[in-house]
Enzyme design. Structure first.
Site, PDB file in Angstrom:
ATOM      1  N   ASN A  64      61.484  -8.009  51.124  1.00  0.00           N
ATOM      2  CA  ASN A  64      62.910  -8.083  51.445  1.00  0.00           C
ATOM      3  C   ASN A  64      63.643  -8.910  50.409  1.00  0.00           C
ATOM      4  O   ASN A  64      63.106  -9.844  49.832  1.00  0.00           O
ATOM      5  CB  ASN A  64      63.116  -8.632  52.866  1.00  0.00           C
ATOM      6  CG  ASN A  64      63.303 -10.144  52.893  1.00  0.00           C
ATOM      7  OD1 ASN A  64      64.406 -10.657  52.680  1.00  0.00           O
ATOM      8  ND2 ASN A  64      62.204 -10.866  53.118  1.00  0.00           N
ATOM      9  N   PHE A  83      70.226 -13.843  52.713  1.00  0.00           N
ATOM     10  CA  PHE A  83      70.917 -14.615  53.762  1.00  0.00           C
ATOM     11  C   PHE A  83      72.180 -13.916  54.271  1.00  0.00           C
ATOM     12  O   PHE A  83      73.252 -14.522  54.378  1.00  0.00           O
ATOM     13  CB  PHE A  83      71.295 -16.024  53.272  1.00  0.00           C
ATOM     14  CG  PHE A  83      70.129 -16.954  53.071  1.00  0.00           C
ATOM     15  CD1 PHE A  83      68.882 -16.684  53.603  1.00  0.00           C
ATOM     16  CD2 PHE A  83      70.300 -18.137  52.349  1.00  0.00           C
ATOM     17  CE1 PHE A  83      67.810 -17.556  53.415  1.00  0.00           C
ATOM     18  CE2 PHE A  83      69.240 -19.023  52.156  1.00  0.00           C
ATOM     19  CZ  PHE A  83      67.995 -18.730  52.683  1.00  0.00           C
ATOM     20  N   SER A 120      63.469 -19.287  50.303  1.00  0.00           N
ATOM     21  CA  SER A 120      63.703 -17.847  50.180  1.00  0.00           C
ATOM     22  C   SER A 120      63.891 -17.508  48.708  1.00  0.00           C
ATOM     23  O   SER A 120      64.609 -18.215  48.001  1.00  0.00           O
ATOM     24  CB  SER A 120      64.949 -17.431  50.960  1.00  0.00           C
ATOM     25  OG  SER A 120      64.695 -17.523  52.327  1.00  0.00           O
ATOM     26  N   ASN A 140      65.552 -15.124  47.499  1.00  0.00           N
ATOM     27  CA  ASN A 140      66.691 -14.232  47.274  1.00  0.00           C
ATOM     28  C   ASN A 140      68.035 -14.918  47.123  1.00  0.00           C
ATOM     29  O   ASN A 140      69.059 -14.267  47.100  1.00  0.00           O
ATOM     30  CB  ASN A 140      66.747 -13.211  48.412  1.00  0.00           C
ATOM     31  CG  ASN A 140      65.433 -12.471  48.560  1.00  0.00           C
ATOM     32  OD1 ASN A 140      64.895 -11.972  47.571  1.00  0.00           O
ATOM     33  ND2 ASN A 140      64.876 -12.462  49.758  1.00  0.00           N
ATOM     34  N   THR A 141      68.033 -16.249  47.057  1.00  0.00           N
ATOM     35  CA  THR A 141      69.266 -16.984  46.771  1.00  0.00           C
ATOM     36  C   THR A 141      69.019 -17.736  45.463  1.00  0.00           C
ATOM     37  O   THR A 141      68.117 -18.571  45.404  1.00  0.00           O
ATOM     38  CB  THR A 141      69.604 -17.964  47.913  1.00  0.00           C
ATOM     39  OG1 THR A 141      69.899 -17.199  49.081  1.00  0.00           O
ATOM     40  CG2 THR A 141      70.807 -18.838  47.580  1.00  0.00           C
ATOM     41  N   LYS A 159      60.924 -25.813  55.268  1.00  0.00           N
ATOM     42  CA  LYS A 159      60.144 -24.575  55.065  1.00  0.00           C
ATOM     43  C   LYS A 159      59.925 -24.338  53.582  1.00  0.00           C
ATOM     44  O   LYS A 159      60.885 -24.268  52.815  1.00  0.00           O
ATOM     45  CB  LYS A 159      60.866 -23.386  55.699  1.00  0.00           C
ATOM     46  CG  LYS A 159      60.072 -22.089  55.585  1.00  0.00           C
ATOM     47  CD  LYS A 159      60.629 -21.026  56.501  1.00  0.00           C
ATOM     48  CE  LYS A 159      59.860 -19.724  56.393  1.00  0.00           C
ATOM     49  NZ  LYS A 159      60.372 -18.704  57.304  1.00  0.00           N
ATOM     50  N   ASN A 216      57.066 -19.374  53.411  1.00  0.00           N
ATOM     51  CA  ASN A 216      58.008 -18.261  53.306  1.00  0.00           C
ATOM     52  C   ASN A 216      57.324 -17.082  52.589  1.00  0.00           C
ATOM     53  O   ASN A 216      56.114 -17.115  52.375  1.00  0.00           O
ATOM     54  CB  ASN A 216      59.256 -18.738  52.542  1.00  0.00           C
ATOM     55  CG  ASN A 216      60.518 -18.069  53.053  1.00  0.00           C
ATOM     56  OD1 ASN A 216      60.557 -16.844  53.166  1.00  0.00           O
ATOM     57  ND2 ASN A 216      61.532 -18.850  53.361  1.00  0.00           N
TER      58      ASN A 216
HETATM   59  C1  FMN Z   1      63.179  -9.031  56.497  1.00  0.00           C
HETATM   60  C2  FMN Z   1      62.818 -10.483  56.429  1.00  0.00           C
HETATM   61  C3  FMN Z   1      63.830 -11.445  56.434  1.00  0.00           C
HETATM   62  C4  FMN Z   1      63.511 -12.798  56.377  1.00  0.00           C
HETATM   63  N1  FMN Z   1      64.521 -13.720  56.413  1.00  0.00           N
HETATM   64  C5  FMN Z   1      64.222 -15.052  56.428  1.00  0.00           C
HETATM   65  C6  FMN Z   1      65.245 -16.027  56.538  1.00  0.00           C
HETATM   66  O1  FMN Z   1      66.440 -15.712  56.649  1.00  0.00           O
HETATM   67  N2  FMN Z   1      64.882 -17.333  56.516  1.00  0.00           N
HETATM   68  C7  FMN Z   1      63.579 -17.739  56.416  1.00  0.00           C
HETATM   69  O2  FMN Z   1      63.300 -18.943  56.429  1.00  0.00           O
HETATM   70  N3  FMN Z   1      62.582 -16.818  56.344  1.00  0.00           N
HETATM   71  C8  FMN Z   1      62.871 -15.505  56.343  1.00  0.00           C
HETATM   72  N4  FMN Z   1      61.847 -14.580  56.271  1.00  0.00           N
HETATM   73  C9  FMN Z   1      60.453 -15.056  56.095  1.00  0.00           C
HETATM   74  C10 FMN Z   1      59.673 -15.135  57.401  1.00  0.00           C
HETATM   75  O3  FMN Z   1      60.253 -16.066  58.274  1.00  0.00           O
HETATM   76  C11 FMN Z   1      58.208 -15.518  57.129  1.00  0.00           C
HETATM   77  O4  FMN Z   1      58.163 -16.825  56.575  1.00  0.00           O
HETATM   78  C12 FMN Z   1      57.504 -14.557  56.188  1.00  0.00           C
HETATM   79  O5  FMN Z   1      57.926 -13.243  56.406  1.00  0.00           O
HETATM   80  C13 FMN Z   1      55.976 -14.613  56.336  1.00  0.00           C
HETATM   81  O6  FMN Z   1      55.560 -14.242  57.633  1.00  0.00           O
HETATM   82  P1  FMN Z   1      55.044 -12.752  58.023  1.00  0.00           P
HETATM   83  O7  FMN Z   1      54.025 -12.381  56.994  1.00  0.00           O
HETATM   84  O8  FMN Z   1      54.490 -12.877  59.392  1.00  0.00           O
HETATM   85  O9  FMN Z   1      56.258 -11.895  57.966  1.00  0.00           O
HETATM   86  C14 FMN Z   1      62.145 -13.216  56.313  1.00  0.00           C
HETATM   87  C15 FMN Z   1      61.135 -12.241  56.322  1.00  0.00           C
HETATM   88  C16 FMN Z   1      61.439 -10.897  56.374  1.00  0.00           C
HETATM   89  C17 FMN Z   1      60.337  -9.880  56.388  1.00  0.00           C
END
Ligand code: FMN
Length: 354
Positions: free
Chosen positions: A109, A113, A174, A176-177, A214, A243
């Site tokens: 992704n 934000f 993240s 992406n910022t 985080k 993350n």
């Molecule tokens: C579509 C998407 C959007 C995400 N947006 C955020 C976010 O806004 N803030 C954040 O701290 N983590 C965000 N994450 C990261 C997740 O909270 C997590 O740390 C990461 O996906 C690893 O866990 P997973 O493998 O179970 O998905 C996002 C993940 C995905 C897939």
């Protein structure tokens, strides 16, 4: 009945962001039935003076605008983390910005934000609090893309949203910022964590929620040492590890593997669990950790707990497994704890280090 067994393949025919928005709509309107919770004394855990019915939470990014907290708690999670929320609403990156890597059980992704801003979230959380909710709530803070002094945004978020949070998260990881992950440096963290702690103290005194940072999985040894030492020095309440990753393992099969953004799901599991173990060791087990990255089974949740996580979270696995995964993970976790003679999750935290 597991409705997702039938609905899941249909939802996955949709473009990922449309599928996600449809899922949110179904949750909001009550179309998705609740699931029977997995209740076990082994799963109960107490952290920061709060009682978690189980240690499995919904990771940030699923409910960016705090719209489906109770419906997701009703799916069986012990806690839900909303956000990332920025002070002002912002649209995020152009679409498409989420990609399913089905062959790899992964997601990339680059949302950036997208969210409705802190004031809109505040109104929802106020309502949620007044109605009462069953479970615990984390609020994850981000910064607006065009804010120059990052700490100001995190302070604003904390000021507005801390009264509704069981714990707060500063998200500096993240991908992406632009510039966000550079905030993980020693000096930057001192300013950031110190600043938000000060805001929380001034506004809420001893009623301030615990503060968690985080972090990314893509860190050097020196980065990890710096983070651990700042966390200990400033008495941070917790760290969320990790993350998404900017790394692209050679094993990836999907045509989407070279899309820009953060990779999550199965291919993240090993790397993020390694960082979790490193951070547990570097903080000498003194700071509670939330383990997240690639969990899709009880075995993996248990591995994170043994590596040092007091709580665990998942997101990407829901895309492929649906909500039925939640009771499966928890049931398997109970079996593993029992097999190894633990009488609670807490007892197993960091077991691999002993
Ligand atoms: C579509 C998407 C959007 C995400 N947006 C955020 C976010 O806004 N803030 C954040 O701290 N983590 C965000 N994450 C990261 C997740 O909270 C997590 O740390 C990461 O996906 C690893 O866990 P997973 O493998 O179970 O998905 C996002 C993940 C995905 C897939």
């Amino acid at each position: 009945m597991d409705t997702f067994r039938f609905a899941g393949p249909l939802i996955r025919l949709l473009e990922p962001e449309r599928a996600h928005n449809l899922t949110l709509w179904c949750l909001k309107t009550g179309v998705v039935p609740s699931q029977k919770p997995v209740i076990s004394p082994l799963l109960k855990t107490s952290l920061w003076g709060r009682e978690f019915s189980n240690p499995l939470g919904l990771a940030a990014g699923f409910d960016k605008n705090a719209e489906v907290v109770q419906p997701m708690l009703d799916q069986g999670f012990g806690f839900v983390e909303v956000g990332s929320i920025t002070p002002r609403a912002q649209p995020g990156n152009p679409r498409p910005r989420i990609f399913r890597l089905a062959e790899d059980q992964a997601v990339i992704n680059r949302m950036g934000f997208n969210n409705g801003g802190a004031e809109a979230a505040c109104e929802r959380l106020q309502k949620l609090k007044s109605e009462g909710y069953k479970g615990l709530l984390g609020v994850n803070l981000g910064k607006n893309k065009d804010t120059a002094v990052a700490v100001d945004d995190y302070k604003k978020g904390a000021q507005l949203l801390a009264p509704y949070a069981d714990y707060m998260v500063i998200n500096v990881s993240s991908p992406n910022t632009p510039g966000l992950r550079a905030l993980q440096g020693r000096a930057e963290l001192q300013v950031l964590i110190g600043g938000v702690q000060e805001t929380l103290r001034q506004n809420l005194g001893d009623k301030a929620p615990p503060l968690v940072l985080k972090i990314a999985p893509d860190l050097t040894e020196a980065d990890k040492e710096d983070i651990a030492s700042v966390a200990l020095e400033l008495k941070l309440d917790g760290l969320t590890v990790t993350n998404t990753t900017i790394d692209r393992p050679d094993s990836l099969q999907s045509v989407h593997r070279n899309e820009a953004g953060g990779l999550s799901g199965a291919p993240l599991f090993e790397a993020s669990t390694k960082v979790l173990g490193d951070i547990y060791r570097l903080t000498e087990g003194k700071i509670p950790l939330i383990g997240v990255g690639g969990i899709s089974s009880g075995v993996q949740a248990y591995a994170k707990i043994r590596a040092g996580a007091s709580l665990v979270q998942l997101y990407s696995a829901l895309v492929y497994g649906g909500p039925a995964l939640i009771p499966l993970v928890l049931t398997e976790l109970v079996q593993l704890l029992t097999r190894d003679g633990f009488s609670s999750v807490t007892e197993a935290v960091g077991a691999d280090h002993r």
